[in-house]
Motif scaffolding. Sequence first.
Motif, PDB file in Angstrom:
ATOM      1  N   LYS A  10       0.662  -1.370   0.089  1.00 30.40           N
ATOM      2  CA  LYS A  10      -0.020   0.099   0.141  1.00 30.40           C
ATOM      3  C   LYS A  10       0.727   1.317   0.105  1.00 30.40           C
ATOM      4  N   HIS A  11       2.032   1.079  -0.232  1.00 31.31           N
ATOM      5  CA  HIS A  11       2.911   2.430  -0.357  1.00 31.31           C
ATOM      6  C   HIS A  11       2.958   2.639  -1.813  1.00 31.31           C
ATOM      7  N   ARG A  12       3.208   4.120  -2.171  1.00 27.41           N
ATOM      8  CA  ARG A  12       3.802   4.264  -3.421  1.00 27.41           C
ATOM      9  C   ARG A  12       5.175   4.103  -3.568  1.00 27.41           C
ATOM     10  N   PRO A  13       5.624   3.785  -4.590  1.00 25.89           N
ATOM     11  CA  PRO A  13       7.069   3.246  -4.792  1.00 25.89           C
ATOM     12  C   PRO A  13       8.053   4.281  -4.109  1.00 25.89           C
ATOM     13  N   ASP A  14       7.858   5.604  -4.306  1.00 29.15           N
ATOM     14  CA  ASP A  14       8.726   6.598  -3.814  1.00 29.15           C
ATOM     15  C   ASP A  14       8.787   6.378  -2.182  1.00 29.15           C
ATOM     16  N   ASN A  15       7.723   6.042  -1.721  1.00 28.03           N
ATOM     17  CA  ASN A  15       7.974   5.749  -0.243  1.00 28.03           C
ATOM     18  C   ASN A  15       8.201   4.298   0.172  1.00 28.03           C
ATOM     19  N   PHE A  16       8.627   3.631  -0.680  1.00 29.51           N
ATOM     20  CA  PHE A  16       9.110   2.228  -0.198  1.00 29.51           C
ATOM     21  C   PHE A  16      10.282   2.175   0.766  1.00 29.51           C
ATOM     22  N   PRO A  17      10.284   1.471   1.850  1.00 31.20           N
ATOM     23  CA  PRO A  17      11.302   1.757   2.895  1.00 31.20           C
ATOM     24  C   PRO A  17      12.514   1.548   2.569  1.00 31.20           C
ATOM     25  N   THR A  18      12.827   0.839   1.418  1.00 28.31           N
ATOM     26  CA  THR A  18      14.403   1.129   0.478  1.00 28.31           C
ATOM     27  C   THR A  18      14.580   2.461   0.273  1.00 28.31           C
ATOM     28  N   GLN A  64      13.507  -1.786  -5.337  1.00 27.44           N
ATOM     29  CA  GLN A  64      13.634  -3.114  -4.544  1.00 27.44           C
ATOM     30  C   GLN A  64      15.055  -3.624  -5.085  1.00 27.44           C
ATOM     31  N   PHE A  65      15.846  -4.542  -4.400  1.00 30.94           N
ATOM     32  CA  PHE A  65      16.797  -5.182  -4.532  1.00 30.94           C
ATOM     33  C   PHE A  65      16.478  -6.201  -5.710  1.00 30.94           C
ATOM     34  N   ASP A  66      17.313  -6.202  -6.941  1.00 32.45           N
ATOM     35  CA  ASP A  66      17.150  -7.068  -7.795  1.00 32.45           C
ATOM     36  C   ASP A  66      15.923  -7.159  -8.855  1.00 32.45           C
ATOM     37  N   LYS A  67      15.422  -6.008  -8.728  1.00 30.32           N
ATOM     38  CA  LYS A  67      14.406  -5.462  -9.602  1.00 30.32           C
ATOM     39  C   LYS A  67      14.525  -4.279 -10.341  1.00 30.32           C
ATOM     40  N   GLU A  68      15.102  -4.129 -11.575  1.00 33.51           N
ATOM     41  CA  GLU A  68      15.234  -2.798 -12.101  1.00 33.51           C
ATOM     42  C   GLU A  68      13.919  -2.055 -12.639  1.00 33.51           C
ATOM     43  N   SER A  69      14.016  -0.939 -12.406  1.00 30.88           N
ATOM     44  CA  SER A  69      12.963  -0.154 -12.971  1.00 30.88           C
ATOM     45  C   SER A  69      13.584   1.156 -13.773  1.00 30.88           C
ATOM     46  N   SER A  70      12.400   1.960 -14.340  1.00 28.39           N
ATOM     47  CA  SER A  70      12.819   3.061 -15.260  1.00 28.39           C
ATOM     48  C   SER A  70      13.581   4.093 -14.479  1.00 28.39           C
ATOM     49  N   LYS A  71      14.606   4.759 -14.973  1.00 32.50           N
ATOM     50  CA  LYS A  71      15.301   5.752 -14.102  1.00 32.50           C
ATOM     51  C   LYS A  71      14.561   7.001 -13.666  1.00 32.50           C
ATOM     52  N   LYS A  72      14.916   7.165 -12.032  1.00 28.92           N
ATOM     53  CA  LYS A  72      14.321   8.233 -11.655  1.00 28.92           C
ATOM     54  C   LYS A  72      14.932   8.773 -10.360  1.00 28.92           C
ATOM     55  N   LYS A  73      15.326   9.822 -10.221  1.00 29.19           N
ATOM     56  CA  LYS A  73      16.089  10.502  -9.049  1.00 29.19           C
ATOM     57  C   LYS A  73      15.250  10.360  -7.899  1.00 29.19           C
ATOM     58  N   LYS A  74      15.385   9.717  -6.939  1.00 29.09           N
ATOM     59  CA  LYS A  74      14.501   9.492  -5.517  1.00 29.09           C
ATOM     60  C   LYS A  74      15.027  10.717  -4.659  1.00 29.09           C
ATOM     61  N   THR A  75      14.609  11.965  -4.763  1.00 32.47           N
ATOM     62  CA  THR A  75      15.081  13.144  -4.050  1.00 32.47           C
ATOM     63  C   THR A  75      13.876  13.508  -3.129  1.00 32.47           C
ATOM     64  N   VAL A  76      14.196  13.740  -1.885  1.00 32.88           N
ATOM     65  CA  VAL A  76      13.421  14.130  -0.896  1.00 32.88           C
ATOM     66  C   VAL A  76      12.546  15.384  -1.256  1.00 32.88           C
ATOM     67  N   SER A  77      11.162  15.310  -1.312  1.00 33.54           N
ATOM     68  CA  SER A  77      10.430  16.424  -1.854  1.00 33.54           C
ATOM     69  C   SER A  77      10.151  17.361  -0.760  1.00 33.54           C
ATOM     70  N   LYS A  78       9.762  18.766  -1.243  1.00 38.00           N
ATOM     71  CA  LYS A  78       9.612  19.782  -0.291  1.00 38.00           C
ATOM     72  C   LYS A  78       8.280  19.305   0.723  1.00 38.00           C
ATOM     73  N   SER A  79       7.201  18.602  -0.159  1.00 41.97           N
ATOM     74  CA  SER A  79       6.244  18.228   0.879  1.00 41.97           C
ATOM     75  C   SER A  79       6.576  17.241   2.045  1.00 41.97           C
ATOM     76  N   PHE A  80       7.462  16.554   1.689  1.00 39.87           N
ATOM     77  CA  PHE A  80       8.011  15.537   2.603  1.00 39.87           C
ATOM     78  C   PHE A  80       8.717  16.436   3.596  1.00 39.87           C
ATOM     79  N   VAL A  81       9.649  17.221   3.237  1.00 40.97           N
ATOM     80  CA  VAL A  81      10.267  18.071   4.345  1.00 40.97           C
ATOM     81  C   VAL A  81       9.366  18.809   4.971  1.00 40.97           C
ATOM     82  N   ASP A  82       8.124  19.241   4.631  1.00 45.26           N
ATOM     83  CA  ASP A  82       7.241  19.832   5.491  1.00 45.26           C
ATOM     84  C   ASP A  82       6.575  18.810   6.351  1.00 45.26           C
TER      85      ASP A  82
END
Length: 423
Positions: A265-273, A319-337
Amino acid sequence: MKEDFLHYLWKFKKFDTLNIKTSNMEEITITNVGQYLEMAGPDFFNAQITIGNQKWAGNVEMHLKSSDWYVHHHEKDAGYENVILHVVWEHDSEIYRSNNTEIPVLELKNYVDGITIANYKKLISPKSWIFCEKQLAAIPQFTLINWQERLFFERLERKSKPIFELLEQTNNDWEAVLFCLLAKNFGLNTNGEIFLKIAQSIPFSVIRKESFEVENLEALLFGSAGLLDSEKEDNYFKDLKFRYFYLLHKYQMGKSCIEPVQFFKHRPDNFPTIRLSQLANLYHKQHNLFSKAVTLNLLESIYEVFQVSAAPYWLTHYQFDKESSKKKKTVSKSFVDLIVLNTIIPLQFAYAKSQGKEISEDLIMILNEIHPEKNSIIDKFNSFGIKAKNAFESQSLLQLKNEYCNKSRCLECAIGMELLKKC
């Protein structure tokens, strides 16, 4: 009718105080209503009243009916021996102390005007969400603004309690406390408690020493989360696993037994990894983070400090061993809020409190710059005419709903008190 209405009437003298008499028709003069005690024992402590020609100093107890004295077994409790007046709505029984002396009774229903009773009944009429929802829009702005500030700092007081508990557990190491708070924040609602346990399982002295190699920090966090327990073909996974067991041996640490982190139930950007890697990179990038966190008073400066990304490996993985399309996983401003709301502001408040400093205005200024939270509670208040313009106001409304409305504490609420005064 509830007892808290009687407390309100007595505390603020909202009845005909000039003509009151006991049930035995002795005149009563109130010099001091006493101190309202919200704890076990009589309701008001150290009141001063005159009954007939006799002056009394002692406690005042309140019930809906006189007979409730015996229902609650006060006659067997020595704490009620010093009650000088029994204030009730309805007098249905004489009450005696253990030495058989009668306790004077004031039957309040004879001295409260109809408007006050009508306003009370209107306030506690059946609710669909909160009792006063249909009257909220009519509350004066002055009352609302002052009450919001009180609510906000009540919420901060509550949030500061676990901070001081962590401080005791970490031998007054504020840096370690911040690490635990941030870990919980990075875990969000689903993994927050698990991330907190992970942070507590790693001595912060180890985090300090290994912060110069981000892979070592990742290894410690992933390993403690149980994410390195399996076998993978991925070389990055193998390297982290090797580092983890090396660090366990180096610092003579036992392997953590913490419940599994949740991906469901997590969006991929919020995965614990992703969140654990971002946390590792934050502590790799920002040394002495606590000294910065407690002095930052501009939102843009906070954004700069928390501008971190997950490690390069996670550009193409969630996740480990599961390649995905390239995307930089930067902390968003809304998450910093969220970090500001749940970690930085409570931490600054708790630290200032420990130092005997006053920073209330600084905290409010920061939250005035942040957009209000988006959730069902804030949406509901908005639909009833109370719109939060910033995070300061939305935090206050959350405190109002959770600690007052949900617990029917209308007569302890400035809004409820204001509605009772209306004619």
